[in-house]
Design a protein around this motif. Structure first.
Motif, short mmCIF file in Angstrom:
data_model
loop_
_atom_site.label_atom_id
_atom_site.label_comp_id
_atom_site.label_asym_id
_atom_site.label_seq_id
_atom_site.Cartn_x
_atom_site.Cartn_y
_atom_site.Cartn_z
N THR A 30 0.90 -1.29 0.27
CA THR A 30 -0.10 -0.05 0.13
C THR A 30 0.83 1.33 0.01
O THR A 30 0.55 2.33 -0.50
N LEU A 31 1.94 1.21 0.49
CA LEU A 31 2.87 2.38 0.70
C LEU A 31 3.96 2.46 -0.27
O LEU A 31 5.05 3.23 -0.15
N THR A 32 3.76 2.09 -1.25
CA THR A 32 4.99 1.88 -2.43
C THR A 32 5.28 3.22 -2.86
O THR A 32 6.21 3.71 -2.93
N GLY A 33 4.03 4.12 -2.90
CA GLY A 33 4.32 5.58 -3.32
C GLY A 33 5.15 6.39 -2.32
O GLY A 33 5.85 7.05 -2.61
N VAL A 34 4.93 6.01 -0.77
CA VAL A 34 5.59 6.52 -0.05
C VAL A 34 7.26 6.06 -0.06
O VAL A 34 8.10 6.82 -0.08
N HIS A 35 7.44 4.73 -0.11
CA HIS A 35 8.71 4.09 -0.49
C HIS A 35 9.58 4.62 -1.63
O HIS A 35 10.59 5.17 -1.41
N VAL A 36 8.80 4.73 -2.81
CA VAL A 36 9.61 5.51 -3.86
C VAL A 36 9.85 6.96 -3.42
O VAL A 36 11.14 7.37 -3.89
N HIS A 37 9.04 7.61 -3.09
CA HIS A 37 9.11 9.29 -2.77
C HIS A 37 10.59 9.25 -1.79
O HIS A 37 11.31 10.21 -1.87
N ILE A 38 10.48 8.51 -0.69
CA ILE A 38 11.50 8.68 0.26
C ILE A 38 12.91 8.30 -0.57
O ILE A 38 13.87 9.08 -0.28
N ASN A 39 12.76 7.32 -1.18
CA ASN A 39 14.29 6.83 -1.93
C ASN A 39 14.63 8.12 -2.87
O ASN A 39 15.78 8.46 -3.21
N LEU A 40 13.47 8.50 -3.69
CA LEU A 40 14.07 9.29 -4.62
C LEU A 40 14.33 10.88 -4.12
O LEU A 40 15.37 11.54 -4.24
N LEU A 41 13.47 11.37 -3.31
CA LEU A 41 13.32 12.76 -2.99
C LEU A 41 14.20 12.93 -1.65
O LEU A 41 14.82 14.03 -1.40
N THR A 84 1.24 8.96 3.25
CA THR A 84 0.89 7.69 4.05
C THR A 84 -0.56 7.66 4.53
O THR A 84 -1.23 6.70 4.37
N LEU A 85 -0.87 8.92 5.07
CA LEU A 85 -2.28 8.97 5.66
C LEU A 85 -3.43 8.89 4.33
O LEU A 85 -4.37 8.19 4.63
N LEU A 86 -2.96 9.48 3.34
CA LEU A 86 -3.93 9.45 1.98
C LEU A 86 -4.08 7.96 1.68
O LEU A 86 -5.04 7.62 1.31
N LEU A 87 -2.97 7.29 1.53
CA LEU A 87 -2.74 5.89 0.87
C LEU A 87 -3.63 5.01 1.83
O LEU A 87 -4.29 3.82 1.51
N LYS A 88 -3.65 5.50 3.37
CA LYS A 88 -4.47 4.54 4.08
C LYS A 88 -5.97 5.02 4.20
O LYS A 88 -6.68 4.25 5.19
N GLY A 89 -6.17 5.89 3.48
CA GLY A 89 -7.82 6.31 3.42
C GLY A 89 -8.25 7.38 4.10
O GLY A 89 -9.13 7.72 4.43
N ASN A 90 -7.15 8.32 4.47
CA ASN A 90 -7.47 9.55 5.29
C ASN A 90 -7.57 10.57 4.41
O ASN A 90 -6.43 11.12 4.08
N ASP A 91 -8.63 11.08 3.75
CA ASP A 91 -8.76 12.10 2.81
C ASP A 91 -8.71 13.60 3.52
O ASP A 91 -8.43 14.57 2.94
N GLN A 92 -8.51 13.57 4.79
CA GLN A 92 -8.63 15.06 5.54
C GLN A 92 -7.25 15.79 5.54
O GLN A 92 -7.28 16.84 5.76
N VAL A 93 -6.16 15.01 4.88
CA VAL A 93 -4.74 15.53 4.98
C VAL A 93 -4.63 16.06 3.42
O VAL A 93 -3.39 16.57 3.07
#
Length: 126
Positions: A30-41, A84-93
């Motif tokens: 689920t957090l692949t996008g976070v993993h990729v951004h942390i490694n790239l940016l 992370t919160l968005l990918l886990k379903g929290n749209d408030q952020v």
């Protein structure tokens, strides 16, 4: 400033690899996008900026590099936590995610301006 960039990049490297190992062990990507951004940016881009700033002290030792460092250092964790919160379903952020993302882009633009102004010129060479 170059060494500070490299040290912060190493922290992101550990976090990115750790997140990748966790995702593999949990079979939850689920957090692949976070993993990729942390490694790239966090790891790759920040380490590369550190190397450039170490090689070209004129670029690394000015106000632009300091502004970029702090904008990036503050905004990337905000962006990653919100993602992370968005990918886990929290749209408030979403709004805060937009702010963090925009500030990361600003830091990249500051880096580009700094490099164009201070790298490769006679005064900017080591």
């Amino acid at each position: 400033m170059g060494i500070a960039y490299i040290k912060v990049a190493l922290v992101y490297f550990v976090i990115g690899v750790g997140l990748g190992v966790y995702m593999s062990m949990a079979h939850d990507y689920t957090l692949t996008g976070v993993h990729v951004h942390i490694n790239l940016l966090g790891w790759a881009s920040f380490a590369l900026a550190g190397v450039i700033y170490w090689l070209f002290p004129r670029a690394g030792n000015n106000i632009l590099s300091k502004i970029q460092f702090w904008v990036h250092t503050i905004s990337l964790p905000v962006m990653m936590i919100c993602l992370t919160l968005l990918l886990k379903g929290n749209d408030q952020v979403e709004v805060l995610m937009g702010v963090g993302s925009t500030l990361v882009v600003v830091s990249v633009i500051i880096f580009a301006v700094n490099v164009f102004l201070n790298v490769g010129t006679k005064a900017g060479r080591r």
